[in-house]
Write a protein that holds these residues in place. Structure first.
Motif, PDB file in Angstrom:
ATOM      1  N   LEU A 101      86.240 -22.944 -82.123  1.00  0.00           N
ATOM      2  CA  LEU A 101      85.064 -22.252 -81.580  1.00  0.00           C
ATOM      3  C   LEU A 101      84.188 -21.676 -82.555  1.00  0.00           C
ATOM      4  O   LEU A 101      82.913 -21.658 -82.104  1.00  0.00           O
ATOM      5  N   GLY A 102      84.203 -21.830 -83.888  1.00  0.00           N
ATOM      6  CA  GLY A 102      83.394 -21.597 -84.916  1.00  0.00           C
ATOM      7  C   GLY A 102      83.788 -20.350 -85.856  1.00  0.00           C
ATOM      8  O   GLY A 102      85.235 -20.220 -85.832  1.00  0.00           O
ATOM      9  N   ARG A 103      82.667 -19.817 -86.309  1.00  0.00           N
ATOM     10  CA  ARG A 103      83.273 -18.665 -87.391  1.00  0.00           C
ATOM     11  C   ARG A 103      82.464 -17.516 -87.256  1.00  0.00           C
ATOM     12  O   ARG A 103      81.359 -17.379 -86.520  1.00  0.00           O
ATOM     13  N   GLN A 155      80.220  -8.143 -70.341  1.00  0.00           N
ATOM     14  CA  GLN A 155      80.125  -8.822 -71.569  1.00  0.00           C
ATOM     15  C   GLN A 155      81.001  -9.731 -71.958  1.00  0.00           C
ATOM     16  O   GLN A 155      82.196  -9.671 -71.412  1.00  0.00           O
ATOM     17  N   LEU A 156      80.352 -10.803 -72.443  1.00  0.00           N
ATOM     18  CA  LEU A 156      81.295 -12.051 -72.738  1.00  0.00           C
ATOM     19  C   LEU A 156      82.389 -11.698 -73.816  1.00  0.00           C
ATOM     20  O   LEU A 156      81.839 -11.499 -74.913  1.00  0.00           O
ATOM     21  N   THR A 157      83.450 -11.769 -73.508  1.00  0.00           N
ATOM     22  CA  THR A 157      84.440 -11.650 -74.775  1.00  0.00           C
ATOM     23  C   THR A 157      85.789 -12.876 -74.813  1.00  0.00           C
ATOM     24  O   THR A 157      85.739 -13.444 -73.511  1.00  0.00           O
ATOM     25  N   GLN A 158      86.210 -12.969 -75.885  1.00  0.00           N
ATOM     26  CA  GLN A 158      87.213 -13.977 -75.905  1.00  0.00           C
ATOM     27  C   GLN A 158      88.168 -13.584 -76.957  1.00  0.00           C
ATOM     28  O   GLN A 158      87.698 -13.420 -78.186  1.00  0.00           O
ATOM     29  N   GLU A 159      89.429 -14.004 -76.526  1.00  0.00           N
ATOM     30  CA  GLU A 159      90.654 -13.667 -77.568  1.00  0.00           C
ATOM     31  C   GLU A 159      90.532 -15.008 -78.124  1.00  0.00           C
ATOM     32  O   GLU A 159      90.432 -16.277 -77.426  1.00  0.00           O
ATOM     33  N   SER A 206      77.490 -14.332 -77.081  1.00  0.00           N
ATOM     34  CA  SER A 206      76.108 -14.321 -76.015  1.00  0.00           C
ATOM     35  C   SER A 206      76.533 -15.408 -74.925  1.00  0.00           C
ATOM     36  O   SER A 206      76.120 -15.231 -73.552  1.00  0.00           O
ATOM     37  N   GLU A 207      76.942 -16.864 -75.525  1.00  0.00           N
ATOM     38  CA  GLU A 207      77.236 -17.746 -74.551  1.00  0.00           C
ATOM     39  C   GLU A 207      78.160 -18.999 -75.305  1.00  0.00           C
ATOM     40  O   GLU A 207      78.161 -18.723 -76.654  1.00  0.00           O
ATOM     41  N   ARG A 208      78.644 -20.045 -74.488  1.00  0.00           N
ATOM     42  CA  ARG A 208      79.244 -20.960 -75.396  1.00  0.00           C
ATOM     43  C   ARG A 208      78.277 -22.335 -75.408  1.00  0.00           C
ATOM     44  O   ARG A 208      77.569 -22.365 -74.249  1.00  0.00           O
ATOM     45  N   THR A 209      77.913 -22.847 -76.429  1.00  0.00           N
ATOM     46  CA  THR A 209      76.976 -23.884 -76.592  1.00  0.00           C
ATOM     47  C   THR A 209      77.686 -25.114 -75.923  1.00  0.00           C
ATOM     48  O   THR A 209      78.809 -25.196 -75.623  1.00  0.00           O
ATOM     49  N   LYS A 218      81.071 -24.241 -78.959  1.00  0.00           N
ATOM     50  CA  LYS A 218      81.031 -23.234 -79.978  1.00  0.00           C
ATOM     51  C   LYS A 218      80.498 -21.805 -79.334  1.00  0.00           C
ATOM     52  O   LYS A 218      79.716 -21.674 -78.391  1.00  0.00           O
ATOM     53  N   LEU A 219      80.943 -20.549 -79.966  1.00  0.00           N
ATOM     54  CA  LEU A 219      80.328 -19.405 -79.586  1.00  0.00           C
ATOM     55  C   LEU A 219      79.257 -19.242 -80.304  1.00  0.00           C
ATOM     56  O   LEU A 219      78.812 -19.438 -81.412  1.00  0.00           O
ATOM     57  N   ARG A 220      78.331 -18.749 -79.340  1.00  0.00           N
ATOM     58  CA  ARG A 220      76.785 -18.104 -79.912  1.00  0.00           C
ATOM     59  C   ARG A 220      76.635 -16.956 -80.258  1.00  0.00           C
ATOM     60  O   ARG A 220      77.250 -16.126 -79.328  1.00  0.00           O
ATOM     61  N   HIS A 221      76.287 -16.339 -81.318  1.00  0.00           N
ATOM     62  CA  HIS A 221      76.233 -15.043 -81.913  1.00  0.00           C
ATOM     63  C   HIS A 221      77.849 -14.071 -81.734  1.00  0.00           C
ATOM     64  O   HIS A 221      77.817 -13.239 -81.082  1.00  0.00           O
ATOM     65  N   PRO A 222      78.665 -14.822 -82.074  1.00  0.00           N
ATOM     66  CA  PRO A 222      80.123 -14.053 -82.147  1.00  0.00           C
ATOM     67  C   PRO A 222      80.038 -12.686 -82.987  1.00  0.00           C
ATOM     68  O   PRO A 222      79.332 -12.751 -84.117  1.00  0.00           O
ATOM     69  N   VAL A 223      80.594 -11.691 -82.383  1.00  0.00           N
ATOM     70  CA  VAL A 223      80.748 -10.127 -83.143  1.00  0.00           C
ATOM     71  C   VAL A 223      82.404 -10.396 -82.930  1.00  0.00           C
ATOM     72  O   VAL A 223      82.664  -9.837 -82.059  1.00  0.00           O
ATOM     73  N   TRP A 224      82.756  -9.846 -84.003  1.00  0.00           N
ATOM     74  CA  TRP A 224      84.339  -9.380 -84.188  1.00  0.00           C
ATOM     75  C   TRP A 224      84.389  -8.167 -83.484  1.00  0.00           C
ATOM     76  O   TRP A 224      83.701  -7.019 -83.657  1.00  0.00           O
ATOM     77  N   ARG A 225      85.405  -8.027 -82.574  1.00  0.00           N
ATOM     78  CA  ARG A 225      85.893  -6.691 -81.930  1.00  0.00           C
ATOM     79  C   ARG A 225      87.113  -6.195 -82.468  1.00  0.00           C
ATOM     80  O   ARG A 225      87.273  -4.953 -82.319  1.00  0.00           O
TER      81      ARG A 225
END
Length: 847
Positions: free
Chosen positions: A759-761, A722-726, A813-816, A820-827
């Protein structure tokens, strides 16, 4: 006298002390229906027999407050060292001071204390082999203990056989050994001492005894804690003589499905083919009939020279003590013959004892330094073999071949497999030996592919003291060239690489330089870091090992003086946050160590769940920590070893460090301390395996890479499912409706050089609890201007800016194309990391 209040509660007076007993009808052993009242009664009745073996010793307790459960569903156990604040003030106690903290221990010196321990469901009472002296002084041990622990496929009969072998040895040393069936699986052997030796000295003798017994009976005995070596054998656990280790006290109950007891036995009883463990009722009947078989145990002196390597004046005393020249054809000289050779000699003997093994012997200071190598010298650089150092042998043994009679030490046929001279490249007693062996043209080394029988080996010590115990035998990558003259080491243009620390592609030679904590308590090491990659990043020909990527927080553990410190990646001390990991020293078979691993919280399916782990972070109050630990317990997955007993392993190859780690840590499969295995697979198979079990991905590690503290190198590559980013939090936007004045979403960024890149919100995945907790914290970090440029007007219009100090993690899901981050979900938040630790994991979209 007792004033009865109900079937559940009463107040009693024991030896002048009043005790309130509660929940007396609670069943602590469901399979037998044994109640708390019966447990209390047992400890009260057995006190006169138990106390002599536990008095004046610090008591470590294992408590089953809600009962032991069943074999199918074991109950929850609490491992407790410190004395409860609610303990009666008449309970005798002593404090053990450590560098970072102190522990207050109760002493089981009277019947009232035993009754109180039973009242708090402290079913198991564990004590060390030493007693407190006046004013809390820690005395030398007054007994030696050997724990005979059967592996899978072995049981009490095998333990009995080993017990009698040890009995003969200990009696030959002037000791008086007594057996105790442990109430669990095996047998404990006790031998009284006169208190003249330190714990370290007694441990050394016990370790040497276990090692020599293993060399003599490799079919039956193992001295190594590694689970994979214990199939069908008995582990002679010598480590319980360490001053920080404890053994269950004789006559203590066990927290097993049935209320069995660690009970002293007679040697005659051990010969009973129907020998079994006894429960508390049988023990009470037994002591009435025969008393205590452990009483009157003589306090002898553990003569180190009977087992350990003797001083240089005569290094053959151990060898001679184990052989009768009238019963064996082996050479048994009266003294060491001085010799100053131009070229030292070696011999490798093929030893057909109960199990075939090979003995490597190297001439050193007038004797043959010796190692038993069960699998023989390794023939490839990628595979290390265990080498167990044994007693020094006389020089005459270099030419010995023959049959050692049955019943004698090492009985069996001994034949020379290869022999010749050797060159020393490095010899650090007790640490590291590098030699070039020059064997015979028709010898075993030549048959295994070595040019003219010349092979370059390293022996790497993996623990213990003074050169004893286990080593690894390693075939060096850089070998003598064909045609090299015997007696002259090969010239190697890359030889300098062998002693340099490096990362990917570094030579295999171990580097044992200064230990991180040399000169005192070991110090934490900054963890080595991995880079993001894909399967295409891996060239299988380079030699890679694959580990599962655990979804937790990184922790470097420092073990010393029976205590552990847990240090996060950003240097925070997390020890108090995870109290259930305080028993890590009990699983480390060394006095000091620095380990690398991941703290994880598992879900109901046994998979790491970062969301569950969030419930353990940022807790400060002891009550909150203890409550969370019960509800969300953690496990510690170890994957690297950075220091062991004062010797740094940073310069060893990954494969060597992993071998030593598995040897140095006793990690039961169902325990909360684990050493997960590497994946025996190609990279694609490893990734697929991680995906099938629902894990985050894998970490690929170069097998020849050294450990590079604090560096992010391509020797370690993480491949994620899965794509994750700190991310770094730079601001927040209020929510809508009822959440208009609360945090609705977070504005996040990543470092881009000295600047931050937006990166976005992210709002999805944030729980109401997280939003409530973070709100007040963010308001305290507020600032008037944005800490970065490039935030779109739509996001900045109602943004509240904050100081960029908090780190979190998102899934997307990916970087545009715009970055920016597409469909980011907080972990979750990452309190273990600083903004400077954050790197871009997934590059910007590329058309």
């Amino acid at each position: 006298m007792a004033t009865r209040k109900s079937s559940q509660q009463e107040t009693v007076t024991v030896d002048g002390h009043r005790l309130r007993l509660t929940n007396l009808d609670k069943v602590l052993y469901p399979e037998t229906g044994t109640t708390k009242a019966e447990v209390i009664a047992y400890y009260s009745e057995i006190a006169e027999y138990l106390i002599p073996h536990a008095a004046d010793r610090p008591v470590t307790r294992k408590r089953w407050v809600h009962g032991v459960g069943t074999a199918a569903e074991p109950g929850q156990v609490f491992f407790q060292k410190n004395l409860d604040k609610s303990a009666p003030d008449w309970v005798k106690r002593h404090t053990i001071e450590h560098k970072s903290n102190s522990n207050v221990y109760p002493l089981a010196n009277d019947r009232a204390t035993l009754t109180w321990l039973a009242q708090i469901a402290a079913l198991e009472i564990h004590v060390p082999q030493w007693k407190f002296g006046p004013r809390g002084k820690i005395n030398n041990p007054d007994r030696m203990v050997l724990d005979l622990d059967p592996g899978e496929g072995a049981g009490l009969p095998e333990c009995v056989e080993v017990a009698f072998l040890i009995k003969e040895i200990l009696e030959g040393m002037g000791l008086d050994p007594r057996p105790v069936t442990s109430g669990s699986k095996g047998i404990h052997l006790y031998a009284g001492l006169d208190g003249k030796q330190t714990s370290d000295e007694v441990s050394q003798v016990a370790h040497e005894l276990a090692r020599l017994l293993e060399a003599d009976r490799p079919d039956l005995v193992v001295s190594d804690m590694k689970k994979s070596l214990r199939q069908g054998k008995v582990l002679v656990d010598w480590s319980q003589n360490n001053w920080a280790k404890t053994t269950i006290a004789p006559y203590s109950l066990r927290g097993r499905p049935h209320p069995t007891v660690a009970v002293p036995r007679t040697w005659q009883e051990l010969q009973d083919p129907d020998l079994t463990h006894l429960d508390f009722r049988q023990v009470l009947e037994r002591v009435e009939q025969i008393g205590d078989p452990l009483s009157g145990m003589a306090g002898g002196s553990a003569d180190e020279e009977a087992l350990a390597v003797a001083p240089a004046a005569d290094r053959l005393s151990v060898y001679r003590s184990m052989r009768d020249p009238d019963r064996t054809p082996e050479p048994v000289p009266a003294a060491v013959a001085p010799r100053e050779p131009d070229q030292p000699v070696f011999v490798i003997q093929e030893h057909h004892a109960r199990r075939l093994h090979y003995d490597l012997r190297l001439e050193r200071n007038g004797v043959l330094a010796s190692w038993a190598v069960p699998k023989g010298p390794p023939v490839t650089a990628g595979k290390n073999h265990l080498a167990v150092q044994t007693e020094d042998h006389p020089m005459e043994y270099a030419t010995f071949e023959g049959t050692i009679p049955k019943g004698e030490y090492g009985a069996g046929v001994m034949a020379i497999w290869d022999s010749g001279s050797y060159d020393v490249e490095k010899w650090r007693d007790g640490k590291e030996v590098i030699v070039v062996l020059h064997g015979r043209p028709d010898g075993g080394l030549a048959h295994d592919g070595g040019p003219s029988g010349a092979r370059r080996y390293a022996l790497i010590h993996t623990g213990g003291e003074d050169g004893k115990s286990n080593w690894l035998m390693h075939l060096m990558k850089d070998q003598p060239q064909t045609g090299t003259a015997q007696g002259s080491p090969a010239k190697d243009k890359d030889k300098d690489k062998d002693t340099a620390k490096g990362t990917a592609g570094a030579p295999a030679t171990p580097v044992s330089g200064s230990a991180p904590g040399s000169g005192g308590t070991p110090q934490p090491v900054k963890p080595m870091l991995a880079v993001q990659g894909t399967e295409a990043s891996i060239d299988e020909d380079d030699g890679w090992a694959y580990e599962m990527k655990w979804d937790g927080i990184r922790a470097v553990a420092v073990v010393a003086q029976g205590e552990v410190r847990l240090i996060s990646r950003n240097g925070q001390d997390m020890t108090k946050t995870y109290p259930e990991l305080s028993d890590l020293p009990d699983h480390v078979l060394a006095r000091t160590a620095v380990l690398d691993g991941e703290i994880v919280a598992l879900d109901a399916k046994g998979r790491p769940d970062f969301g569950r782990l969030q419930n353990r972070m940022n807790l400060v109050k002891t009550a909150d920590i203890e409550r969370a630990a019960k509800k969300y317990p953690v496990e510690y997955f170890l994957f690297d070893l950075l220091e062991l007993d004062g010797t740094a392993t940073l310069g060893l190859e990954y494969s060597q460090r992993r071998e030593i780690l598995k040897e140095a840590v006793d990690a039961p499969r169902d325990g909360h301390i684990q050493v997960p295995p590497e994946l025996d697979a190609a990279v694609a198979e490893a990734v697929e395996a991680s995906r099938e079990v629902g894990l985050e991905g894998i970490i690929a590690k170069r097998t020849d890479s050294n450990y590079a503290p604090g560096l992010r190198t391509r020797s370690w590559i993480k491949i994620k499912n899965q794509l994750t980013q700190e991310v770094v939090i730079v601001g927040w936007r209020p929510g809508k409706g009822s959440r208009a004045r609360k945090v609705g979403s977070l504005l996040v960024a990543v470092p881009d050089g000295v600047e931050l890149s937006y990166l976005g919100r992210v709002g999805s995945g944030l729980t109401e609890r997280e939003l409530a907790e973070i709100g007040s914290r963010l308001k305290k970090m507020s600032r008037k201007t944005p800490p970065l440029e490039g935030v779109p007007a739509a996001d900045a219009s109602d943004a509240h800016w904050v100081r960029p100090a908090l780190v979190g993690e998102v899934q997307f899901s990916e970087r545009t194309e715009a970055g920016k981050l597409r469909h980011p979900v907080w972990r979750g938040f990452r309190p273990d990391k600083k903004p400077s630790d954050v790197v871009v994991e997934i590059p910007q979209f590329q058309p």
